[in-house]
Design an enzyme around this catalytic site. Structure first.
Site, PDB file in Angstrom:
ATOM      1  N   LYS A  15     -85.103 -36.108  58.589  1.00 29.02           N
ATOM      2  CA  LYS A  15     -84.388 -36.143  57.228  1.00 29.02           C
ATOM      3  C   LYS A  15     -84.975 -37.299  56.534  1.00 29.02           C
ATOM      4  O   LYS A  15     -84.681 -38.565  57.192  1.00 29.02           O
ATOM      5  CB  LYS A  15     -83.063 -36.012  57.127  1.00 29.02           C
ATOM      6  N   GLY A 109     -80.817 -38.224  62.374  1.00 32.22           N
ATOM      7  CA  GLY A 109     -81.223 -37.646  63.683  1.00 32.22           C
ATOM      8  C   GLY A 109     -79.933 -36.919  64.121  1.00 32.22           C
ATOM      9  O   GLY A 109     -80.058 -35.658  64.549  1.00 32.22           O
ATOM     10  N   SER A 111     -77.166 -35.861  62.695  1.00 33.37           N
ATOM     11  CA  SER A 111     -76.687 -34.665  61.952  1.00 33.37           C
ATOM     12  C   SER A 111     -77.726 -33.540  61.780  1.00 33.37           C
ATOM     13  O   SER A 111     -77.482 -32.342  62.112  1.00 33.37           O
ATOM     14  CB  SER A 111     -76.865 -35.321  60.353  1.00 33.37           C
ATOM     15  N   SER A 112     -79.050 -33.809  61.971  1.00 30.44           N
ATOM     16  CA  SER A 112     -80.025 -32.777  62.205  1.00 30.44           C
ATOM     17  C   SER A 112     -79.860 -31.929  63.585  1.00 30.44           C
ATOM     18  O   SER A 112     -80.052 -30.754  63.360  1.00 30.44           O
ATOM     19  CB  SER A 112     -81.462 -33.225  61.837  1.00 30.44           C
ATOM     20  N   ASP A 144     -73.999 -35.729  55.772  1.00 33.01           N
ATOM     21  CA  ASP A 144     -75.538 -35.401  56.145  1.00 33.01           C
ATOM     22  C   ASP A 144     -75.408 -33.756  56.337  1.00 33.01           C
ATOM     23  O   ASP A 144     -76.609 -33.271  56.434  1.00 33.01           O
ATOM     24  CB  ASP A 144     -75.980 -36.316  56.783  1.00 33.01           C
TER      25      ASP A 144
END
Length: 288
Positions: A15, A109, A111-112, A144
């Site tokens: 992101k 990272g 959160s994704s 996020d």
């Protein structure tokens, strides 16, 4: 219920905050933001498989930096989904995280990874939850998470929960560079000189994306540099490499450079990797 035993994989893309304005602070301490976010074709990878018992494995170049305990966002996302849909989530699951993104690096990272876990488990457990329902479920895990669940160009406001998609945003050739350091987001926010800054200008107020970006900021950049001066060296390196625009993403320390073509981005990433073998550097495209 019969479950699919075939492994199901989801990309957990990096992101990138192309612009990030800190516009205020709530009474509970959360900062109010306006940020233009895009997602890269490069990222981590989550794979889920029906199993006889729950398990969690981590592989990849940054596996050593990933906690394996219940505090990991991947496992918290699994447990939150299971709690919200107990009738569907009856099958134990094996989850593998391939960690290609540096940890605590300003490109979302964790959160994704959690968002990709939710998407993959919805497929495995056949949970009829749309993106809006997943965003509501995931917000308590981190501000996020809703934008990472959306996974397309957007402007996020509030603490990150107010999302406006950006239609027809171009794909941008980009290089991501991290100097090999982790920066703690709370420390960056504590170091802010100003918390009440002007909001983003309308995106259609400039002729090109680069023109618009030139009139925007990352209000966290100065604070992050005061904590980790190597961010300035990364930005200088990107600018010497021929980027049309360079900036820090999120709370750092990862920075991005936008290039005129994918070939130019690839060449720049190769040069930076050769000059700074201890840094993380990769060329990618943003997703539309």
């Amino acid at each position: 219920m019969t479950f699919n035993s075939v492994p199901l994989a989801e990309l957990a893309p990096a992101k990138i905050n192309l612009a990030l304005h800190v516009t205020g602070r709530r009474a509970d301490g959360y900062h109010l933001l306006e940020t233009l976010v895009v997602f890269a074709e490069f990222g981590d990878r989550i794979t889920v498989t029906a199993s006889g018992e729950d398990s969690f494995f981590v592989a990849g170049p940054f596996a050593g930096s990933v906690p394996r305990d219940a505090g990991n966002l991947v496992l918290r996302a699994r447990d939150a989904l299971r709690g919200a849909y107990p009738a569907h989530a009856t099958q134990p699951v094996s989850i593998t995280l391939e960690k290609h993104l540096p940890v605590a690096s300003g490109i979302g990272g964790g959160s994704s990874d959690a968002a990709a876990t939710l998407r993959a488990l919805c497929r495995l457990w056949r949970i009829p939850a749309d993106a809006a329902a997943l965003a509501r479920l995931a917000l308590p895990l981190g501000a996020d998470l809703p934008m990472c669940i959306a996974g397309h160009p957007l402007i996020a406001r509030g603490i990150g929960e107010e999302l406006d998609p950006v239609r027809h945003f171009p794909a941008l050739p980009m290089v991501l560079v991290n100097p090999g350091v982790a920066v703690e987001t709370p420390k960056v926010f504590r170091a802010l000189a100003s918390r009440d800054n002007p909001a983003l200008a309308p995106l259609d107020s400039a002729d090109t994306v680069l023109d618009w970006l030139g009139a925007t900021r990352n209000d966290l950049e100065g604070a992050a540099m005061s904590i980790e001066p190597s961010i300035a060296e990364v930005l200088a390196t990107l600018r010497r490499s021929g980027t049309a625009f360079a900036r820090m993403s999120g709370s750092g320390a990862t920075c991005f450079g936008i290039f005129g073509s994918a070939a130019a981005a690839s060449r720049a990433a190769e040069v930076i990797s050769a000059e700074h073998p201890g840094w993380f550097s990769t060329a990618t495209m943003t997703r539309t």
